[in-house]
Scaffold this active site. Structure first.
Site, PDB file in Angstrom:
ATOM      1  N   ASP A   1      22.655  23.236 -51.128  1.00  0.00           N
ATOM      2  CA  ASP A   1      21.619  23.981 -50.446  1.00  0.00           C
ATOM      3  C   ASP A   1      22.145  24.594 -49.166  1.00  0.00           C
ATOM      4  OD1 ASP A   1      21.734  21.807 -48.721  1.00  0.00           O
ATOM      5  OD2 ASP A   1      19.774  20.894 -49.500  1.00  0.00           O
TER       6      ASP A   1
ATOM      7  N   ASP B   1      16.094  20.425 -59.244  1.00  0.00           N
ATOM      8  CA  ASP B   1      16.757  19.326 -58.484  1.00  0.00           C
ATOM      9  C   ASP B   1      15.507  18.522 -58.038  1.00  0.00           C
ATOM     10  OD1 ASP B   1      17.051  19.253 -55.162  1.00  0.00           O
ATOM     11  OD2 ASP B   1      16.564  21.429 -56.129  1.00  0.00           O
TER      12      ASP B   1
END
EC number: 2.4.2.29
Length: 376
Positions: A93, A267
């Site tokens: 991320d 996720d």
């Protein structure tokens, strides 16, 4: 020559899709669930154990890794894959969400965000350019552009301002990422629960051009009904031939609902975090292994699960080691939960390919609604 990174859709059933993301480090079967390796490890799991659950890809956290041990150190030691002994793809991320949710004394400007580390109070700056540099040093296979994710509820003006800032940051992320064959950059759609802002964001991202697209800004307190309402239209605004990633969503019902609305990747820390706190996800719902009803129960968590916890241990044993604070408790329950989540993904892939996804969903929901097996 085939592209080093590309998405091959192999079947659809309604809005649900199944396919393969091809990367130099291996194939990612979609729909895909990505276990979260926050600090270069999936907590309570060895890398080979994570592989054994069926995971094709892991997620790493830029924010945590930039603070400790630092991206520069990981780069000197050969990159994140070598550092954590994971030979399959890794998505990282951008760090934006953790800055907003964890860091102290944040200051948001057009340039980026300055903040204090939650670890030692040291000051740092994260910009689109710095986020791209960190993820390059880590060696991520899939890189996320830098964005701002406002907490919901928020008024329209705040959502619009945040979304447009994220779109400007997306353009800077694309420019800073450059040309990196074999590595992919995903854009992140923002806009809260406002359909017109989601459309504006999708148009801006598509114009910039990315290798995949995430639906961001959900699972931040809006509730399932509102999230599904947004997912009824948000994924449809994104290019059909690119992977679609729903960030931070991991309850089994949410995963299935997201896939039915066209999402390819997800996720969440939920399966590992829940495992460490004595919660096991099963076909019949959540089992709280700490409860006394399990202390004399010789049966497995789930008789149809082939994970080591279910194949080799009883509920009574799992109850005992949890109540005794033994490390094996978190290891076994995390392994089970990750295995169960990958079983869900495999079931969806197979049913979408067979054109039976609606029937699969019906069985999934009916089985969960039955609740846990009766105590002995």
């Amino acid at each position: 020559m085939a592209e080093l990174f590309n998405f091959e859709m192999t079947a659809t059933d309604g809005k649900a899709r199944t396919g393969v993301i091809h990367t130099p480090r291996g194939e990612i079967r979609t729909p895909a669930f990505m276990p979260v390796g926050t600090a270069a490890t999936v907590k309570a799991m060895m890398p080979e154990s994570v592989r054994a659950t069926g995971a094709d890809i892991l997620l790493g956290n830029t924010y945590h890794l930039m603070l400790r041990p630092t991206a520069e150190r990981i780069d000197r030691l050969g990159g994140l894959h070598k550092f954590m002994n994971w030979d399959r793809p890794i998505l990282t991320d951008s760090g934006g969400f953790q800055v907003m949710s964890l860091a102290g004394l944040r200051k948001l400007t057009e340039k980026g965000v300055t903040f204090k580390s939650h670890i030692d109070g040291s000051r740092h700056e994260l910009t689109p350019e710095r986020s791209m540099e960190i993820q390059r040093l880590l060696g991520s296979d899939i890189v996320m552009c830098f964005d701002e994710c406002p907490a919901l509820p928020a008024d329209r003006d705040r959502i619009a301002e945040s979304m447009r800032l994220s779109m400007r940051w997306a353009e800077r992320s694309r420019e800073a990422f450059g040309d990196r064959p074999g590595h992919a950059l995903f854009g992140i759609q923002q806009g809260g629960l406002e359909q017109d802002f989601r459309e504006e964001s999708a148009e801006a991202l598509t114009k910039i051009g990315f290798d995949g697209y995430a639906v961001g800004g959900l699972a931040v307190g809006e509730g399932q009904e509102a999230m599904f309402g947004c997912l009824d239209y948000a994924p449809d605004m994104l290019p059909v031939d690119k992977p679609r990633y729903l960030m931070g969503v991991g309850k089994p019902d949410d995963i299935v609902g997201a896939v039915s609305r066209g999402i390819d990747m997800m996720d969440c820390v939920l399966p590992s975090r829940s495992g460490r706190t004595g919660q096991a996800f099963t076909r019949h719902g959540v089992v709280n292994i700490k409860n006394a009803r399990h202390q004399d129960d010789p049966r497995p968590l789930d008789e149809n699960c082939s994970c080591p916890a279910c194949s080799n241990y009883s509920r009574a044993y799992l109850h005992h080691v949890f109540r005794s604070n033994e490390m094996i408790s978190g290891m076994l329950l995390t392994w089970h939960n990750l295995h169960y989540f990958q079983d869900i993904m495999a079931g969806m892939r197979e049913s979408i390919a067979a054109g039976t996804f609606e029937a699969w969903q019906k069985t999934f929901h009916e089985t969960r609604a039955q609740g846990d097996i009766e105590p002995l």
